[in-house]
Design a protein around this motif. Structure first.
Motif, PDB file in Angstrom:
ATOM      1  N   GLU A 173      21.165  51.096  25.563  1.00 32.33           N
ATOM      2  CA  GLU A 173      19.500  50.863  26.865  1.00 32.33           C
ATOM      3  C   GLU A 173      20.138  51.800  28.218  1.00 32.33           C
ATOM      4  O   GLU A 173      18.243  52.548  27.816  1.00 32.33           O
ATOM      5  N   PHE A 174      21.198  51.389  29.030  1.00 33.37           N
ATOM      6  CA  PHE A 174      21.287  52.729  29.579  1.00 33.37           C
ATOM      7  C   PHE A 174      20.554  54.535  29.404  1.00 33.37           C
ATOM      8  O   PHE A 174      20.136  54.975  30.047  1.00 33.37           O
ATOM      9  N   ILE A 175      21.545  54.542  28.343  1.00 33.08           N
ATOM     10  CA  ILE A 175      21.279  55.718  27.526  1.00 33.08           C
ATOM     11  C   ILE A 175      20.174  56.016  26.938  1.00 33.08           C
ATOM     12  O   ILE A 175      19.343  57.531  27.675  1.00 33.08           O
ATOM     13  N   ALA A 181      35.160  51.785  14.838  1.00 35.96           N
ATOM     14  CA  ALA A 181      34.256  52.144  16.696  1.00 35.96           C
ATOM     15  C   ALA A 181      32.745  52.783  16.329  1.00 35.96           C
ATOM     16  O   ALA A 181      31.788  51.998  16.813  1.00 35.96           O
ATOM     17  N   TYR A 182      32.626  53.747  15.834  1.00 37.72           N
ATOM     18  CA  TYR A 182      31.405  54.615  15.601  1.00 37.72           C
ATOM     19  C   TYR A 182      30.973  53.471  14.730  1.00 37.72           C
ATOM     20  O   TYR A 182      29.841  54.189  15.663  1.00 37.72           O
ATOM     21  N   GLY A 183      31.096  52.772  13.751  1.00 35.00           N
ATOM     22  CA  GLY A 183      29.916  52.336  13.298  1.00 35.00           C
ATOM     23  C   GLY A 183      29.017  51.050  14.250  1.00 35.00           C
ATOM     24  O   GLY A 183      27.826  51.272  14.119  1.00 35.00           O
ATOM     25  N   GLU A 184      30.078  50.622  14.904  1.00 36.13           N
ATOM     26  CA  GLU A 184      29.432  49.465  16.374  1.00 36.13           C
ATOM     27  C   GLU A 184      28.794  50.385  17.148  1.00 36.13           C
ATOM     28  O   GLU A 184      27.827  49.800  17.612  1.00 36.13           O
ATOM     29  N   ALA A 185      28.861  51.492  18.119  1.00 41.03           N
ATOM     30  CA  ALA A 185      28.528  52.119  18.965  1.00 41.03           C
ATOM     31  C   ALA A 185      27.327  52.729  17.794  1.00 41.03           C
ATOM     32  O   ALA A 185      26.172  52.536  18.577  1.00 41.03           O
ATOM     33  N   ALA A 186      27.221  53.062  17.014  1.00 42.02           N
ATOM     34  CA  ALA A 186      26.054  53.702  16.525  1.00 42.02           C
ATOM     35  C   ALA A 186      25.150  52.744  15.899  1.00 42.02           C
ATOM     36  O   ALA A 186      23.558  52.944  16.230  1.00 42.02           O
ATOM     37  N   ALA A 187      25.078  51.928  15.892  1.00 38.40           N
ATOM     38  CA  ALA A 187      24.420  50.154  16.034  1.00 38.40           C
ATOM     39  C   ALA A 187      23.692  50.127  17.386  1.00 38.40           C
ATOM     40  O   ALA A 187      22.306  49.737  17.129  1.00 38.40           O
ATOM     41  N   ALA A 188      24.488  49.710  18.469  1.00 42.23           N
ATOM     42  CA  ALA A 188      23.965  49.812  19.356  1.00 42.23           C
ATOM     43  C   ALA A 188      22.887  50.384  19.809  1.00 42.23           C
ATOM     44  O   ALA A 188      21.886  50.096  20.486  1.00 42.23           O
ATOM     45  N   LEU A 189      23.313  51.907  19.320  1.00 44.18           N
ATOM     46  CA  LEU A 189      22.935  53.049  20.067  1.00 44.18           C
ATOM     47  C   LEU A 189      20.770  52.919  19.405  1.00 44.18           C
ATOM     48  O   LEU A 189      20.070  53.214  19.675  1.00 44.18           O
ATOM     49  N   ALA A 190      21.023  52.776  18.255  1.00 44.46           N
ATOM     50  CA  ALA A 190      19.700  53.020  17.008  1.00 44.46           C
ATOM     51  C   ALA A 190      19.065  51.580  17.899  1.00 44.46           C
ATOM     52  O   ALA A 190      17.668  51.773  17.387  1.00 44.46           O
ATOM     53  N   ASP A 191      19.917  50.503  17.949  1.00 42.91           N
ATOM     54  CA  ASP A 191      18.789  49.068  18.018  1.00 42.91           C
ATOM     55  C   ASP A 191      18.717  49.609  19.552  1.00 42.91           C
ATOM     56  O   ASP A 191      17.249  49.361  19.753  1.00 42.91           O
ATOM     57  N   ALA A 210      24.464  59.338  39.920  1.00 47.70           N
ATOM     58  CA  ALA A 210      23.798  60.157  40.661  1.00 47.70           C
ATOM     59  C   ALA A 210      24.016  61.214  39.522  1.00 47.70           C
ATOM     60  O   ALA A 210      22.780  62.009  39.620  1.00 47.70           O
ATOM     61  N   ASP A 211      24.265  61.398  38.808  1.00 45.06           N
ATOM     62  CA  ASP A 211      24.325  62.809  37.799  1.00 45.06           C
ATOM     63  C   ASP A 211      23.215  62.485  36.837  1.00 45.06           C
ATOM     64  O   ASP A 211      22.520  63.079  37.023  1.00 45.06           O
ATOM     65  N   LEU A 212      23.612  61.280  36.182  1.00 44.66           N
ATOM     66  CA  LEU A 212      22.441  60.858  35.374  1.00 44.66           C
ATOM     67  C   LEU A 212      21.220  60.191  35.891  1.00 44.66           C
ATOM     68  O   LEU A 212      20.168  60.502  35.525  1.00 44.66           O
ATOM     69  N   GLU A 213      20.874  60.267  37.353  1.00 41.21           N
ATOM     70  CA  GLU A 213      19.750  60.289  37.725  1.00 41.21           C
ATOM     71  C   GLU A 213      18.987  61.651  38.219  1.00 41.21           C
ATOM     72  O   GLU A 213      18.032  61.441  37.403  1.00 41.21           O
ATOM     73  N   ALA A 214      19.661  62.309  37.857  1.00 44.89           N
ATOM     74  CA  ALA A 214      18.669  63.833  37.864  1.00 44.89           C
ATOM     75  C   ALA A 214      18.801  64.259  36.978  1.00 44.89           C
ATOM     76  O   ALA A 214      17.950  64.250  36.557  1.00 44.89           O
ATOM     77  N   VAL A 215      19.428  63.256  35.704  1.00 46.54           N
ATOM     78  CA  VAL A 215      18.619  63.737  34.598  1.00 46.54           C
ATOM     79  C   VAL A 215      17.570  62.808  34.417  1.00 46.54           C
ATOM     80  O   VAL A 215      16.724  63.865  33.499  1.00 46.54           O
ATOM     81  N   ARG A 216      18.088  61.970  34.388  1.00 41.65           N
ATOM     82  CA  ARG A 216      16.770  61.220  34.163  1.00 41.65           C
ATOM     83  C   ARG A 216      15.283  60.870  34.645  1.00 41.65           C
ATOM     84  O   ARG A 216      14.332  61.571  34.297  1.00 41.65           O
ATOM     85  N   SER A 217      15.409  61.869  36.012  1.00 36.24           N
ATOM     86  CA  SER A 217      13.928  62.230  36.619  1.00 36.24           C
ATOM     87  C   SER A 217      14.033  63.409  35.657  1.00 36.24           C
ATOM     88  O   SER A 217      12.724  63.885  35.839  1.00 36.24           O
ATOM     89  N   VAL A 218      14.637  64.690  35.037  1.00 30.88           N
ATOM     90  CA  VAL A 218      14.068  65.823  34.729  1.00 30.88           C
ATOM     91  C   VAL A 218      13.027  65.284  33.721  1.00 30.88           C
ATOM     92  O   VAL A 218      12.450  65.829  32.595  1.00 30.88           O
ATOM     93  N   LEU A 219      14.390  64.280  32.580  1.00 31.94           N
ATOM     94  CA  LEU A 219      13.551  63.706  31.472  1.00 31.94           C
ATOM     95  C   LEU A 219      12.565  63.061  30.898  1.00 31.94           C
ATOM     96  O   LEU A 219      11.897  62.614  30.495  1.00 31.94           O
ATOM     97  N   GLY A 220      12.451  62.170  32.646  1.00 30.40           N
ATOM     98  CA  GLY A 220      11.355  61.326  31.894  1.00 30.40           C
ATOM     99  C   GLY A 220      11.773  59.952  31.618  1.00 30.40           C
ATOM    100  O   GLY A 220      10.598  59.122  31.678  1.00 30.40           O
ATOM    101  N   GLY A 221      12.741  59.534  31.857  1.00 32.23           N
ATOM    102  CA  GLY A 221      13.649  58.196  31.500  1.00 32.23           C
ATOM    103  C   GLY A 221      12.954  56.904  32.176  1.00 32.23           C
ATOM    104  O   GLY A 221      12.264  57.535  34.090  1.00 32.23           O
ATOM    105  N   SER A 222      13.208  56.204  31.679  1.00 33.11           N
ATOM    106  CA  SER A 222      12.497  54.481  32.435  1.00 33.11           C
ATOM    107  C   SER A 222      13.997  54.417  33.342  1.00 33.11           C
ATOM    108  O   SER A 222      15.179  54.901  33.296  1.00 33.11           O
TER     109      SER A 222
END
Length: 388
Positions: free
Chosen positions: A20-22, A85-95, A376-388
């Protein structure tokens, strides 16, 4: 533009809030590693660990039975990415609402080089590069083609990004690296990346009429001024100046053909294994003799066989132009920016960088890396992409 963030499975698995963070960064896609090289990675937000050490190149899912009885086969991951490990992470990201694409590292494997030294690139001095499988060798090519198909087409994946599908050479950080004492530019890096394994020695003679022993001696002689501190003129003209136009052209013809045909074979294998609409991209540099994770390609050729390219842009966006100039309708030209300030990225200038990339023909963004960046790095990304 559509944006995707690179992610490792260990960024997500064991962290209930990671997916959800990503997604909240504002990206629509996650490019998730399914086959990756050895690394030591920071995980600044994970509730269970802060450092993950991937001890060797591995597939991050259970390999199938296509490898039974084969000498060259992928290595299983250790406790840094157990099971699927890939499949577990992929499922979470898709959800979390993200479109998941695989991220597949191919001709970059120090474990293979350690276990099977005969598979490695050998330079003109006889030194082996264990991180760099020689892509001219038939058995290595067969291994890479099958690995590309298996690691790319994972359940639920919408596409893939193939990294290091071509020549690797000297230009690679390795352990405690101590190779910066002599400043090799483009020309020196090319000469130090020429392979003289038995397959390549035969190839130089068959394709270019070059005696391999004489060529190796010429390469060593050409490099002598650089070892003594002479400037490296760089670029292809620098290679021609050092080695001579005829020899330079013959070596490049052999290497370009081996890389080009490997890319064709691997992409065809991925397409044969994938469902309709599966997207195939290549991490690429528009200069065919360049080596490394972003392999050198001919822009017109690669856009005729792949759906597009991922282009390194952290040091500037100029590499986008040769791909955009092809004018290929529907091609993905993804501008890849490092957004981790501690790794040389500049998340604070992402908006301006993305705008410049779009002006030069970029159709999508890639952001390296959602798991490695600070808050801080990812907050800068969020501000550009309009994330929540």
């Amino acid at each position: 533009m559509k944006a995707s963030a690179f992610v490792y499975p260990w960024d997500v698995n064991g962290d209930p809030g990671a997916a959800e963070f990503i997604a909240g960064l504002g990206v629509r896609q996650a490019t998730l590693a399914s086959a990756y090289h050895s690394t030591r990675a920071l995980t600044p937000r994970h509730p269970r660990h802060r450092i993950v050490t991937a001890e060797h190149a591995a597939v991050l899912y259970p390999a199938d039975d296509r490898w039974n009885g084969r000498t060259l086969r992928p290595y299983a991951a250790g406790d840094w990415a157990p099971g699927d490990a890939y499949g577990e992470a992929a499922a979470a990201l898709a959800d979390a609402g993200l479109e998941v694409h695989t991220w597949v590292v191919l001709a970059h494997n120090s474990r293979l080089g350690a276990d099977r030294p005969d598979t490695s690139v050998v330079n003109a001095y006889g030194d082996r590069y264990p991180w760099a499988p020689c892509i001219a060798q038939p058995a290595t090519r067969a291994y890479l083609v099958d690995l590309a198909a298996e690691a790319a087409v994972r359940p639920g994946a919408h596409g893939t990004e193939l990294e290091s599908l071509g020549w690797y050479g000297l230009q690679h950080l390795h352990a405690h690296d101590k190779t910066a004492g002599v400043g090799l530019g483009d020309a020196g890096q090319y000469l130090m990346s020429l392979c003289f394994c038995p397959t390549c020695r035969e190839g130089y003679e068959a394709q270019g009429g070059l005696d391999a022993d004489e060529l190796a001696a010429a390469v060593r002689e050409s490099l002598e001024p650089l070892w003594r501190g002479a400037p490296d003129d760089g670029g292809w003209t620098g290679v021609e100046k050092l080695l001579g136009e005829e020899k330079a052209a013959a070596t490049r013809a052999w290497r370009d053909e081996r890389a080009r045909t490997l890319q064709e074979e691997a992409i065809a294998a991925v397409r044969a294994a994938a469902p309709d609409g599966f997207q195939v991209l290549l991490h690429a540099d528009p200069v065919t003799y360049h080596v490394g994770a972003n392999v050198g390609v001919d822009p017109a050729h690669i856009l005729s066989v792949a759906d597009g390219v991922v282009v390194p842009c952290t040091g500037g966006t100029g590499l986008l132009t040769p791909f955009a100039e092809q004018g290929r309708e529907g091609a993905v030209i993804a501008a890849n920016f490092t957004v981790v300030s501690g790794m040389g990225g500049s998340p604070g200038t992402l908006a301006a960088d993305a705008a410049r990339a779009e002006e030069l023909g970029a159709t999508e963004l890639r952001l390296y890396h959602a798991g490695l960046g600070s808050d801080a790095d990812l907050e800068a990304v969020r501000s550009v992409l309009g994330g929540s």
